[in-house]
Design a protein around this motif. Structure first.
Motif, PDB file in Angstrom:
ATOM      1  N   UNK A  99      64.477  41.345  27.943  1.00 35.02           N
ATOM      2  CA  UNK A  99      64.828  41.466  29.349  1.00 35.02           C
ATOM      3  C   UNK A  99      65.665  42.699  29.663  1.00 35.02           C
ATOM      4  N   UNK A 100      66.333  43.221  28.643  1.00 37.92           N
ATOM      5  CA  UNK A 100      67.108  44.441  28.843  1.00 37.92           C
ATOM      6  C   UNK A 100      66.327  45.600  28.226  1.00 37.92           C
ATOM      7  N   UNK A 260      67.954  43.964  42.420  1.00 43.69           N
ATOM      8  CA  UNK A 260      67.512  42.750  43.101  1.00 43.69           C
ATOM      9  C   UNK A 260      66.493  43.069  44.187  1.00 43.69           C
TER      10      UNK A 260
ATOM     11  N   UNK B 114      68.894  45.802  33.080  1.00 39.94           N
ATOM     12  CA  UNK B 114      67.926  44.707  33.110  1.00 39.94           C
ATOM     13  C   UNK B 114      66.596  45.299  33.570  1.00 39.94           C
ATOM     14  N   UNK B 118      61.740  41.950  34.768  1.00 39.27           N
ATOM     15  CA  UNK B 118      62.204  40.669  34.216  1.00 39.27           C
ATOM     16  C   UNK B 118      63.154  39.955  35.157  1.00 39.27           C
ATOM     17  N   UNK B 119      63.515  40.614  36.251  1.00 37.37           N
ATOM     18  CA  UNK B 119      64.479  39.990  37.158  1.00 37.37           C
ATOM     19  C   UNK B 119      63.842  38.883  37.985  1.00 37.37           C
ATOM     20  N   UNK B 142      73.467  35.511  41.937  1.00 36.43           N
ATOM     21  CA  UNK B 142      72.877  36.743  41.416  1.00 36.43           C
ATOM     22  C   UNK B 142      73.154  37.939  42.303  1.00 36.43           C
ATOM     23  N   UNK B 231      77.580  38.539  30.742  1.00 37.07           N
ATOM     24  CA  UNK B 231      76.192  38.472  30.270  1.00 37.07           C
ATOM     25  C   UNK B 231      76.040  37.463  29.130  1.00 37.07           C
ATOM     26  N   UNK B 235      73.603  34.512  29.943  1.00 38.44           N
ATOM     27  CA  UNK B 235      72.259  34.575  29.370  1.00 38.44           C
ATOM     28  C   UNK B 235      72.182  34.007  27.946  1.00 38.44           C
ATOM     29  N   UNK B 286      74.743  42.479  37.772  1.00 36.23           N
ATOM     30  CA  UNK B 286      74.611  41.174  38.419  1.00 36.23           C
ATOM     31  C   UNK B 286      73.140  40.802  38.432  1.00 36.23           C
ATOM     32  N   UNK B 287      72.853  39.533  38.560  1.00 41.13           N
ATOM     33  CA  UNK B 287      71.461  39.145  38.737  1.00 41.13           C
ATOM     34  C   UNK B 287      71.061  37.927  37.948  1.00 41.13           C
ATOM     35  N   UNK B 289      67.803  36.503  35.356  1.00 40.07           N
ATOM     36  CA  UNK B 289      66.659  36.909  34.557  1.00 40.07           C
ATOM     37  C   UNK B 289      65.668  35.762  34.533  1.00 40.07           C
ATOM     38  N   UNK B 290      64.408  36.106  34.739  1.00 43.75           N
ATOM     39  CA  UNK B 290      63.378  35.081  34.776  1.00 43.75           C
ATOM     40  C   UNK B 290      63.370  34.298  33.466  1.00 43.75           C
ATOM     41  N   UNK B 292      65.710  32.435  32.331  1.00 41.93           N
ATOM     42  CA  UNK B 292      67.050  32.100  31.834  1.00 41.93           C
ATOM     43  C   UNK B 292      67.734  31.232  32.867  1.00 41.93           C
TER      44      UNK B 292
END
Lengths: 576, 461
Positions: A99-100, A260, B114, B118-119, B142, B231, B235, B286-287, B289-290, B292
């Protein structure tokens, strides 16, 4: 290829010795082989900007040359992709590193394993020149990807040509001189792809939005700027354009924007449907997403990568619209790199070449005679986000010098729920004159005349409104009260357009013209009636006026409009 | 064991220049020993000839004889579930007298981006219990929503109240608060800690304290440590993390100080040209993750120098964050708490977190209507000051009155008053009910019939 050595590391800028690379050549820095680009040469030192985080890179680590500048990979499979600024597909990056985004990853811009069905359109013995189409691949249901002889190659006579399923690397044709052609082109992103000649902007880019087409129209191959300030309705505007603009391909470059926001776009975009074909809009789109926290050098490159891909589809004869969001973030990336290079700053710390870079970019737009024969175009819509909303800052000023159309998105209109929120007093289009012949020929000889009349009314309205604020509208002379009323009609019946309404969301040229002409006709009637001594109240309350407001919502509007106009004639004849 | 060098050639502000080293990596962690003290630093510029190191604990006490050791590794944060409940220094060392963190994992603090693909799109409503946020500038999970304030305003109280009250509607979920103080006074820090202890919030908080008299350079580290912890909690441990950092202005000042020490070409108002990217790297952490469970929501606080919103710090922040909450001096002077001015405030992600299935179907309409008349009422105040209230039309008088009542009832609330979103909407409706129904142009008839207090009464009978 030479292997050099890192001498110095300071942030994203690295100095190395022992290289022979040319300016803008791609080099790989350090043990991890971080993708980088040569941006300066002095003495035996090469100055290199690194597209990835340089933490841990030491002096003495190797720098490998690749012998080529940063290139975009061009071939079937680009459509529907979501890339970072240097054309690495983000979904592939996620598969490779989670994801990163981690460093030192290489992912090709197009899939080299996938087989595409190649259908030749030339045959053995045909002579082909650079840019000419030799075959086609059905890239998406409705879009044929043309396989072209690369520009700047010699061309020649086809010795062999195959049909069938191939990967992009496999040979699909051989020329007499032994040159093998495949379905992949590599093009340095900082160089404009050649055309035969650029054409004058004489064809409008239809958007179906009355305020754009009717007042501030963009030409095919034209350039426009929108301010991307807080809450101005930029996103809605971009979506509307992507949906309705009569272009074949949409390229969206998210340059230094919010993660976002990109997530939102990446979720929404695949769900948008192309209203004309019923197919997902994504099938004709390409997205570049380089958010503000991704490496700054890749942000700087993203605009060029996006433009190169746009030009590639233009070269197939398509009309392409590229949205750059936002060019201010791009300029800031330039500023940041310039300051790391300890260059002498120009205005507000931006490098002195800011104007030249912006100009180079916008000059790559245009409609052109393409090498393969026929025409294609790249139109550019660039968002600017001036700090503190200050339009006198260098990026906005340099941009406005280059672009021909400015759609002044206005947060006050958004707050009033007036959409599209394009301010009719501050916006402009310099394509008016160029496009007039087209409108005269294809829509109506009075197109520009009516436009100018309507704009004059709105201008007068703005002046009158200031007086009204002080003294109230009743104190105005009668003819000016009529002007206010007509301006209100233009604003509410014509400029405002609902993106949610199934019919109103797209307005064809003819309908645009006739609706505006009807409002102006009302004014003629009103002025005439005033002269006969009829009161403003009576004129304002003719029933046909309100009926006119609803015509735009009709898909078969013509009989309705005729009826309304006939009624208007009767209404005014009946006034005493 | 890596070598120690005693080859410092120059010490300037927070920087030391070290010569004749083996190759040293960029951003590498450095340890400097002087007397019995161990200081830490980070490589800012490395070349064969000279290495520039910024020293986090300040260069006081260092001399040319100090021993410098390059660790060969970037700065990492030791993390384990036991970190929750701890108070650490701005550079991550225990400050509560407790033991060092025994790490389960070590994480680099630089923060990788990120992958946008994947967000997950943020859309879960967070109730803060504050009407001006929940009702009109709704926060979603998020999101990064900064508080723009000024010197002497109660932004810290607002932040504390949010930290105390923030919760999701529905099921209980595991969540944590991370608090990063950068350059705040000891008094302010005590205030925060006392409040955390009073409400028991400390048990689910991690606190990083860099006080006004701690080294300025350390501040560059503080948000990075906080976000790395966030994080990990979000996560790895599936927690919903709310991170508050105050004061971003001090952080930016430190960046400027470093830039000046390195003799960089300055950008606007002397801040370094890379400040936008630097801030983005913090804020963009910030956010959601799909796939998670956890999330990171950010509340940065920054005091605008001279209340100037066009100053580079708020300006650049505004371009990265998803809106802003503005604390107003004018409202504060009127004695209204929290003095949040909704007019320039904005939550860009509000729409995805409100309405049916999130809060209530009439939320958007009520919010728009409140906004519209409060804004109009404010404009009318200017007019009334010139021509007198009596000269206003009946309608204008109503709107003017509405604005006053709005401030007293909707904006104003107690420091411990935790309003549910439904209470907030109810207050909104009661205020709107004082206006004739014909003036509620932004609200659908069906919502008026359903929620307007007038009809609510009849419905009961």
């Amino acid at each position: 290829m030479e292997v050099g050595k890192v001498k110095r590391v300071a942030g994203p800028v690295v100095q190395a010795t022992g290289l022979k690379a040319s300016m803008y050549d791609l080099v790989l820095v350090g043990e991890e082989g971080l993708m980088s680009e040569v941006i300066g040469i002095s003495g035996n030192k090469h100055v290199i900007q690194v597209y990835e985080d340089t933490g841990g890179v030491k002096p003495g680590e190797p720098v490998k040359e690749t012998g080529a500048p940063l290139v975009a990979q061009l071939g079937p499979g680009i459509l529907t992709s979501i890339y970072d600024g240097i054309q690495r597909p983000l979904t592939k990056l996620a598969e490779a590193s989670g994801d990163f985004i981690s460093r030192g990853l290489f992912v090709d811009g197009v899939d080299h394993k996938k087989k595409w069905e190649f259908k030749p359109v030339v045959k053995k013995g045909d002579t082909v020149k650079a840019g000419q189409t030799i075959g086609e691949v059905q890239e998406q249901l409705l879009i044929k990807h043309k396989i072209m002889v690369p520009p700047r190659s010699k061309g020649g006579t086809i010795k062999e040509i195959y049909s069938g399923n191939f990967t992009v690397d496999e040979t699909v044709a051989v020329l007499e001189d032994g040159t093998k052609l495949n379905m992949l082109q590599k093009w340095p992103v900082r160089q404009a792809r050649p055309t035969i000649k650029k054409l004058a902007p004489t064809i409008p880019l239809r958007t179906g939005q009355r305020v754009i087409d009717g007042f501030f129209s963009l030409a095919k191959g034209g350039t426009a700027a929108i301010p991307g300030g807080f809450g101005t309705g930029k996103t809605v505007m971009q979506q509307t354009l992507s949906k309705w603009a009569d272009v074949d391909i949409v390229v969206y470059v998210g340059c230094g924007e919010r993660g976002n926001e990109m997530a939102d776009l990446l979720h929404e975009f695949p769900e948008l449907v192309d209203p004309r074909t019923g197919r997902p809009l994504m099938e004709r789109s390409i997205v570049f997403a380089n958010t503000s926290n991704m490496p700054v050098a890749a942000r700087e490159a993203s605009i060029y990568t996006g433009m190169t891909v746009s030009e590639y589809y233009r070269d197939m004869g398509y009309d392409v619209m590229m949205t750059a969001d936002s060019t201010s973030r791009w300029a800031e990336a330039m500023r940041e790199l310039a300051s790391r290079l300890e260059e002498m700053p120009g205005e507000e710390g931006y490098p002195a070449y800011l104007g030249a870079r912006l100009a180079d970019f916008y000059e790559r737009a245009g409609r052109a005679d393409i090498l393969g024969g026929g025409q294609g175009s790249v139109s550019v819509v660039g968002a600017v986000s001036p700090p503190g909303g200050d339009f006198t800052e260098p990026v906005t000023q340099n941009t406005l010098r280059m672009v021909k159309v400015f759609w002044a998105l206005d947060s006050k209109l958004t707050q009033r729920r007036h959409f599209p929120s394009i301010n009719w007093l501050d916006s402009y289009s310099l394509y008016d004159k160029d496009l007039e012949p087209w409108f005269v020929e294809n829509v109506n000889p009075d197109w520009n005349k009516n436009k100018r009349r309507a704009m004059a009314i709105l201008q007068e309205n703005a002046e009158l409104e200031e007086i009204v604020m002080l003294v109230g509208s009743d104190a105005l002379p009668e003819d000016q009260q009529i002007t206010l009323e007509v301006a209100r009609m233009i604003i509410n019946f014509w400029l405002a357009q609902s993106a949610m309404h199934p019919v109103d969301t797209f307005c064809p040229y003819k309908k645009q013209f006739e609706l505006l002409a009807a409002i102006l006709k009302y004014r003629d009637y009103a002025v005439e009636a005033l002269q006969k001594g009829i009161s403003v109240e009576q004129i304002k309350s003719v029933p046909s006026k309100d009926a006119l407001a609803k015509v735009r919502l009709e898909s078969e509007y013509e009989p309705v409009l005729q009826k309304v106009m006939a009624q208007m004639d009767a209404d005014f004849k009946g006034l005493k | 064991m890596t070598k120690e060098y005693k080859t410092i050639t120059e010490i300037k502000g927070p920087l030391i220049f070290v010569e004749k080293t083996e190759p040293v990596g960029y951003n590498e962690l450095v340890e400097i020993r002087t007397g019995g003290e161990l200081k830490r630093g980070q490589v800012l510029d490395t070349s064969d000839e000279i290495v520039v190191v910024q020293v986090f604990e300040g260069t006081g006490g260092l001399s040319k004889d100090s021993a410098v050791r390059f660790t060969g590794d970037v700065i990492k944060m030791p993390l384990s579930p036991a970190i929750v409940g701890r108070v650490l220094s701005g550079s991550g060392r225990p400050r509560d007298g407790g033991p060092e963190i025994v790490p389960e994992v070590m994480r680099g603090i630089a923060g990788a981006a990120i992958n946008p693909a994947s967000r997950e799109k943020p859309r879960a409503f967070i109730q803060t219990g504050i009407s001006t946020i929940d009702g009109t500038n709704t926060l979603v999970r998020g999101q990064k929503l900064p508080i723009f304030s000024g010197a002497g305003l109660p932004h810290n109280d607002v932040a504390l109240q949010i930290a105390r009250q923030a919760k999701a509607l529905g099921e209980a979920e595991s969540f944590a608060v991370i608090f990063c103080a950068m350059g705040i006074t000891n008094e302010e820090a005590q205030h925060f800690l006392a409040d955390f202890e009073r409400t028991g919030a400390l048990e689910r908080a991690v606190v990083f304290l860099n006080l006004a008299d701690d080294p300025a350079v350390e501040r560059i580290l503080t948000p990075r440590l906080g976000l790395t912890t966030a994080e990990y909690l979000a996560f790895d441990l599936d927690m919903h993390v709310l991170i508050i950092y105050t004061d971003m202005t001090n952080y930016c000042e430190s960046l400027r100080q470093m830039g000046a020490a390195r003799e960089e070409v300055p950008g606007r108002r002397g801040y370094p040209g890379y400040m936008y990217t630097d801030l983005a790297i913090q804020y963009e952490r910030a956010g959601i993750i799909r796939g998670k469970k956890g999330s990171i929501t950010q509340f940065p606080i920054l005091t605008m120098p001279g209340d100037d919103i066009t100053h580079p710090i708020p300006d650049l922040s505004g371009y990265i964050t998803e809106g802003q909450i503005i604390v107003s001096r004018e409202l504060h002077r009127k004695g209204i708490y929290p003095p949040i001015d909704i007019r320039p405030s904005l939550s860009r992600l509000m729409n995805s977190g409100i309405g049916k299935g999130h809060t209530r179907e009439d939320h958007r309409a009520v919010s728009d209507q409140l906004y519209a008349y409060y804004a109009e009422g404010n404009d009318l105040r200017g007019l009334a000051a010139i021509v007198g209230k009596e000269a206003l039309s009946e309608r204008d008088k109503l709107v003017l009155e509405f604005a006053d009542k709005f401030e007293k009832k909707f904006v104003n609330q107690g420091r411990d008053e935790d309003r549910s979103i439904f209470e907030t909407l109810q207050i909104g409706w009661e205020l709107l009910a004082d206006l004739p129904e014909s003036m509620l142009t932004r609200i659908d008839d069906k919502y008026i019939k359903q929620y307007h207090p007038k009809y609510a009464g009849t419905a009961k009978k």
